[in-house]
Design a protein around this motif. Structure first.
Motif, PDB file in Angstrom:
ATOM      1  N   TYR A 162       0.596  -0.984   0.417  1.00 17.91           N
ATOM      2  CA  TYR A 162       0.266  -0.117   0.233  1.00 17.91           C
ATOM      3  C   TYR A 162       0.873   1.110  -0.369  1.00 17.91           C
ATOM      4  CZ  TYR A 162      -4.595  -3.092  -0.289  1.00 17.91           C
ATOM      5  OH  TYR A 162      -5.613  -3.521   0.363  1.00 17.91           O
ATOM      6  N   ASN A 210     -18.906  12.592 -15.010  1.00 22.33           N
ATOM      7  CA  ASN A 210     -19.122  12.590 -13.627  1.00 22.33           C
ATOM      8  C   ASN A 210     -18.793  13.515 -12.627  1.00 22.33           C
ATOM      9  OD1 ASN A 210     -19.070   9.567 -14.608  1.00 22.33           O
ATOM     10  ND2 ASN A 210     -20.544   9.127 -13.316  1.00 22.33           N
ATOM     11  N   LEU A 243      -0.234   3.967  -2.913  1.00 22.46           N
ATOM     12  CA  LEU A 243      -0.161   5.479  -2.868  1.00 22.46           C
ATOM     13  C   LEU A 243       1.008   6.303  -2.939  1.00 22.46           C
ATOM     14  CD1 LEU A 243      -2.047   6.871  -1.179  1.00 22.46           C
ATOM     15  CD2 LEU A 243      -1.137   6.175   1.132  1.00 22.46           C
ATOM     16  N   ILE A 256     -10.258   3.001   0.508  1.00 21.38           N
ATOM     17  CA  ILE A 256     -10.596   3.661   1.578  1.00 21.38           C
ATOM     18  C   ILE A 256      -8.760   4.287   2.951  1.00 21.38           C
ATOM     19  CG2 ILE A 256     -10.955   3.230   4.255  1.00 21.38           C
ATOM     20  CD1 ILE A 256     -12.660   0.531   3.174  1.00 21.38           C
ATOM     21  N   ASP A 259      -8.954  -5.999  -1.508  1.00 21.98           N
ATOM     22  CA  ASP A 259      -7.524  -5.323  -1.968  1.00 21.98           C
ATOM     23  C   ASP A 259      -7.623  -4.369  -1.987  1.00 21.98           C
ATOM     24  OD1 ASP A 259      -4.823  -5.203  -1.351  1.00 21.98           O
ATOM     25  OD2 ASP A 259      -4.918  -5.574  -3.999  1.00 21.98           O
ATOM     26  N   LEU A 278      -6.412   5.648   0.175  1.00 25.35           N
ATOM     27  CA  LEU A 278      -6.174   6.503  -0.339  1.00 25.35           C
ATOM     28  C   LEU A 278      -7.182   7.833   0.088  1.00 25.35           C
ATOM     29  CD1 LEU A 278      -4.821   8.345  -2.527  1.00 25.35           C
ATOM     30  CD2 LEU A 278      -6.458   7.475  -4.138  1.00 25.35           C
ATOM     31  N   TYR A 299      -6.902   2.384 -13.294  1.00 24.42           N
ATOM     32  CA  TYR A 299      -7.757   3.720 -13.110  1.00 24.42           C
ATOM     33  C   TYR A 299      -7.851   4.929 -14.643  1.00 24.42           C
ATOM     34  CZ  TYR A 299      -7.112   3.371  -8.255  1.00 24.42           C
ATOM     35  OH  TYR A 299      -7.450   2.462  -7.177  1.00 24.42           O
ATOM     36  N   LEU A 300      -6.512   4.790 -15.262  1.00 23.21           N
ATOM     37  CA  LEU A 300      -6.563   5.135 -16.565  1.00 23.21           C
ATOM     38  C   LEU A 300      -7.744   4.651 -17.614  1.00 23.21           C
ATOM     39  CD1 LEU A 300      -1.926   4.924 -17.108  1.00 23.21           C
ATOM     40  CD2 LEU A 300      -3.701   6.895 -16.548  1.00 23.21           C
ATOM     41  N   ILE A 336      -9.763  11.700  -6.025  1.00 18.92           N
ATOM     42  CA  ILE A 336      -9.317  11.983  -4.797  1.00 18.92           C
ATOM     43  C   ILE A 336     -10.824  11.853  -4.550  1.00 18.92           C
ATOM     44  CG2 ILE A 336      -8.953  14.370  -3.686  1.00 18.92           C
ATOM     45  CD1 ILE A 336      -5.999  14.514  -5.641  1.00 18.92           C
ATOM     46  N   VAL A 339      -1.073  16.170 -10.097  1.00 19.22           N
ATOM     47  CA  VAL A 339      -1.181  17.078 -11.279  1.00 19.22           C
ATOM     48  C   VAL A 339      -2.388  18.321 -11.242  1.00 19.22           C
ATOM     49  CG1 VAL A 339      -0.967  15.105 -13.189  1.00 19.22           C
ATOM     50  CG2 VAL A 339      -3.138  16.141 -12.323  1.00 19.22           C
ATOM     51  N   PHE A 350       0.449  10.907  -9.132  1.00 18.98           N
ATOM     52  CA  PHE A 350      -0.275  10.677 -10.791  1.00 18.98           C
ATOM     53  C   PHE A 350      -0.890  12.003 -10.423  1.00 18.98           C
ATOM     54  CE2 PHE A 350      -4.682   9.956 -12.731  1.00 18.98           C
ATOM     55  CZ  PHE A 350      -4.074  10.496 -13.607  1.00 18.98           C
ATOM     56  N   ALA A 351      -1.906  12.085  -8.908  1.00 21.23           N
ATOM     57  CA  ALA A 351      -2.288  13.447  -8.892  1.00 21.23           C
ATOM     58  C   ALA A 351      -2.538  13.827  -8.100  1.00 21.23           C
ATOM     59  CB  ALA A 351      -3.546  12.907  -7.181  1.00 21.23           C
ATOM     60  N   GLU A 358      -6.632  14.618 -17.888  1.00 22.16           N
ATOM     61  CA  GLU A 358      -6.189  14.698 -16.239  1.00 22.16           C
ATOM     62  C   GLU A 358      -6.193  14.959 -15.469  1.00 22.16           C
ATOM     63  OE1 GLU A 358      -1.176  14.413 -16.881  1.00 22.16           O
ATOM     64  OE2 GLU A 358      -1.665  15.601 -18.098  1.00 22.16           O
ATOM     65  N   TYR A 359      -6.669  16.750 -15.156  1.00 21.74           N
ATOM     66  CA  TYR A 359      -6.617  16.660 -13.570  1.00 21.74           C
ATOM     67  C   TYR A 359      -7.970  16.103 -13.592  1.00 21.74           C
ATOM     68  CZ  TYR A 359      -4.297  21.227 -15.964  1.00 21.74           C
ATOM     69  OH  TYR A 359      -3.598  21.671 -16.423  1.00 21.74           O
ATOM     70  N   PRO A 384      -3.305  -1.216  -9.800  1.00 22.26           N
ATOM     71  CA  PRO A 384      -4.176   0.101 -10.323  1.00 22.26           C
ATOM     72  C   PRO A 384      -4.102   1.363 -10.298  1.00 22.26           C
ATOM     73  CG  PRO A 384      -3.002  -0.689  -7.782  1.00 22.26           C
ATOM     74  CD  PRO A 384      -2.329  -1.433  -8.857  1.00 22.26           C
ATOM     75  N   LEU A 385      -2.938   1.505 -10.767  1.00 23.03           N
ATOM     76  CA  LEU A 385      -3.316   2.980 -11.455  1.00 23.03           C
ATOM     77  C   LEU A 385      -3.287   2.973 -12.939  1.00 23.03           C
ATOM     78  CD1 LEU A 385      -2.483   6.043 -11.378  1.00 23.03           C
ATOM     79  CD2 LEU A 385      -0.116   5.568 -11.934  1.00 23.03           C
ATOM     80  N   LEU A 420      -9.083  12.930 -14.302  1.00 25.73           N
ATOM     81  CA  LEU A 420      -8.782  12.305 -14.060  1.00 25.73           C
ATOM     82  C   LEU A 420      -8.491  11.737 -12.377  1.00 25.73           C
ATOM     83  CD1 LEU A 420      -9.615   8.759 -14.453  1.00 25.73           C
ATOM     84  CD2 LEU A 420      -6.691   8.910 -14.859  1.00 25.73           C
ATOM     85  N   ALA A 421      -7.728  12.223 -12.446  1.00 26.66           N
ATOM     86  CA  ALA A 421      -6.966  12.267 -10.247  1.00 26.66           C
ATOM     87  C   ALA A 421      -7.579  12.790 -10.212  1.00 26.66           C
ATOM     88  CB  ALA A 421      -5.798  13.869 -10.824  1.00 26.66           C
ATOM     89  N   ARG A 457      -7.772  -0.506  -0.848  1.00 28.93           N
ATOM     90  CA  ARG A 457      -6.263   0.691  -1.832  1.00 28.93           C
ATOM     91  C   ARG A 457      -7.151   1.939  -1.385  1.00 28.93           C
ATOM     92  NH1 ARG A 457      -3.869  -2.385  -3.758  1.00 28.93           N
ATOM     93  NH2 ARG A 457      -5.370  -2.548  -5.627  1.00 28.93           N
TER      94      ARG A 457
END
Lengths: 95, 486
Positions: free
Chosen positions: A27, B434, A31, B361, B355, B363, B424-425, B313, A40, A37-38, B305-306, B420-421, B308-309, B359
């Motif tokens: 993790y 959304n 993380l 939760i 898993d 983040l 996400y992409l 979050i 950005v 990535f976040a 790109e913004y 995972p990343l 997606l990040a 992950r």
């Protein structure tokens, strides 16, 4: 973005999760990847913009504060792992 | 042509002409599920035998007038993603946490479907708590893409897409937080709409990210999609974010004409990372719209790109809060390993969540925690304002925005689930919708050289599902995409 062992354990504690040794390492890496990535969002032209908290323009939606009786007690309790006399049962909290 | 090959509007027509009966339809689906389910693996709860019994009763009541059946939909079967409560049946969210949870009430969308006397074929698979883009994160079973059993059906509404594509259900409900209706619709060659946020009540939908979640229709064609949306929209006092709007009949928007319609193509969604075959297929869609008289031009929407990040979050922050309710006390999994109350909370959550859920939760808890709130969560909410503004600006000039639904076709099982990343992409083309709360549809537009479906996405203004349907319908009427045969 570096995430330390202490930080991940602190976060897991806040989230009420136990992590084993493998998970801690995994993790931390996940993380870090995702946060890198976040990051950005820091390049986005957002100076002076307010925060949007929802997907609609609605702000507060009020209704009358009325008591409504919910009658299906059995339906609500049927999923309880442990119950007794129409109550959820938990271990003793006060000694 | 067999019964399961028909769209819902064709079934309705045949019921009206008395060429088919309600029982025959439900029987055909029960048999189809027996035949196809072993290879596809989409049903967490197969209720098709109950549906058949119910169908017989409904048929009786329709014939003796007890059911008025004004919309002629009584007895039409449907499949439901397993994160919506159907009273008396399991609602698992494909999680060990809710594996034995029996819903004590109906979600508002289910109440509305029951009011039309639809029958329920079953509850279908998804990524655990709708977190994923392949349905591989289901803790209960694997679902395969009916077009190619080595590939994923997409996610998180992968079960819903797979049952519609493989004709184990004529239509289905899915939910979409960042693309979870549209991406699997694209991967399985069906039509999927994420309505405007607030159009459909979320009451009884197990919450993932409350400010992004919407329930929507997944169907074989655009007309069925509009018909199903008609059934589920409306303000609900149980969901304060649902909007009071005029009742519309979305099938009235199904006009075969796009002349003069202004369609924008945001160049940021056609660049790097989009598979060449997908791009070529979308180019043909663009040519078709031009040929049909739409005004199509390139534009800029520099937020992909913004967005997606920001999505990850906000969605994870909301999920970490929403999933706080799973504590092993009132419902859901409870650990056997405890002495204190605190042990119940921690061990039940640790053992009950998979898993990917953990992950997210973690983040989400991280971005909301002291010291990081301003750097991530607050900024993400400001970016959310930016995304909304950019969409509003684009919609001053255009009626619709067109993009690919997904940068790729369905990928092979196991190729992304450990990264995972990268998973996400997969959501890059869908999440900004959304974030902005606008509606969008995925429509099939061809297949790749490997025979996997490709979809394009049409995005509309807030509460302008009609223009989306009009353009989607016109495309469909003037092209000849064929659903999965056999």
């Amino acid at each position: 973005m570096e995430v330390s062992r202490e930080e991940i354990l602190h976060i897991a504690n806040l989230a009420n999760l136990n992590l084993d040794e493998n998970e801690i390492d995994k993790y931390i890496l996940n993380l870090q990847d995702i946060l890198n990535f976040a990051n950005v969002v820091n390049n986005a032209p957002i100076d002076g913009l307010s925060e949007t908290i929802g997907a609609t323009e609605n702000y507060n939606v009020f209704r009358k504060d009325e008591v409504k009786e919910y009658k299906d007690i059995e339906g609500l309790l049927q999923n309880a792992p442990e119950q007794d006399e129409n109550m959820f049962k938990i271990p003793k909290v006060i000694n | 042509m067999s019964i399961v090959d028909l769209t819902v509007h064709e079934l309705v027509e045949k019921l009206e002409k008395k060429e088919l009966t309600i029982t025959e339809i439900n029987k055909a689906y029960a048999e189809r599920i027996k035949e196809k389910e072993p290879e596809v693996g989409a049903f967490i709860s197969d209720l098709s035998e109950d549906a058949l019994e119910e169908a017989k009763k409904i048929e009786e009541k329709v014939s003796n007038g007890e059911i008025k059946n004004e919309n002629h939909l009584a007895g039409i079967p449907i499949a439901i993603k397993d994160n919506m409560c159907v009273k008396g049946t399991r609602t698992t969210c494909a999680s060990k946490m809710l594996e034995n949870f029996v819903a004590p009430y109906d979600a508002t969308v289910i109440e509305k479907l029951k009011a039309e006397n639809l029958t329920f074929l079953g509850k279908v698979n998804m990524d655990e708590f709708a977190m994923g883009a392949s349905t591989e994160y289901s803790a209960l079973q694997k679902t395969k893409n009916p077009w190619n059993l080595n590939c994923v059906p997409g996610g998180s509404s992968g079960g819903s897409a797979a049952v519609v594509a493989s004709k184990m259900a004529p239509w289905a409900l899915g939910s979409d937080t960042g693309g979870s209706i549209r991406q699997p619709a694209s991967f399985c060659g069906i039509v999927g709409l994420k309505p405007t946020y607030g159009l459909v009540s979320r009451y009884g939908l197990v919450a993932f990210a409350s400010s992004l979640d919407q329930i929507g229709p997944m169907t074989r064609d655009v007309r069925d999609n509009a018909m199903l949306l008609n059934l589920i929209v409306g303000h609900d006092e149980h969901d304060s974010t649902s909007i009071k709007t005029e009742k519309k009949d979305y099938t009235k928007a199904l006009v075969n004409d796009v002349k003069g319609l202004k369609i924008g193509l945001p160049k940021e969604y056609f660049g790097e990372g989009i598979n060449e075959e997908v791009k070529a297929s979308i180019d043909k869609v663009i040519e078709k719209y031009k040929e049909l008289g739409a005004e199509v031009e390139e534009c800029s929407l520099d937020i992909a790109e913004y967005a997606l990040a920001t999505y990850y979050i906000i969605a994870c922050a909301e999920a970490s809060s929403n999933l706080g309710r799973f504590d092993g006390i009132r419902y859901g999994y409870r650990t056997k390993n405890f002495k204190t109350l605190k042990d119940i909370y921690r061990n039940s959550r640790t053992e009950g969540f998979g898993d990917e859920v953990k992950r997210r939760i973690i983040l989400g808890t991280y971005v909301l925690s002291s010291g990081y709130y301003d750097a991530y969560y607050k900024k993400a909410q400001q970016v959310r304002t930016l995304v909304r503004q950019e969409f509003n600006k684009a919609f001053e000039k255009y009626d619709l925005i067109l993009t690919p639904t997904s940068p790729t076709t369905a990928f092979e099982i196991g190729t992304k689930s450990n990264n995972p990343l990268e998973m996400y992409l997969a959501d890059i083309c869908t999440v900004s919708i959304n974030i902005a709360g606008v509606p969008a549809i995925s429509v099939p537009c061809g297949t790749s050289s490997k025979g996997l479906p490709i979809g394009f996405q049409l995005i509309g203004k807030h509460f302008d599902e009609e223009t989306i349907y009009r353009a989607a319908y016109t495309y469909e009427q003037n092209t000849d995409f064929k659903g999965l045969e056999g």
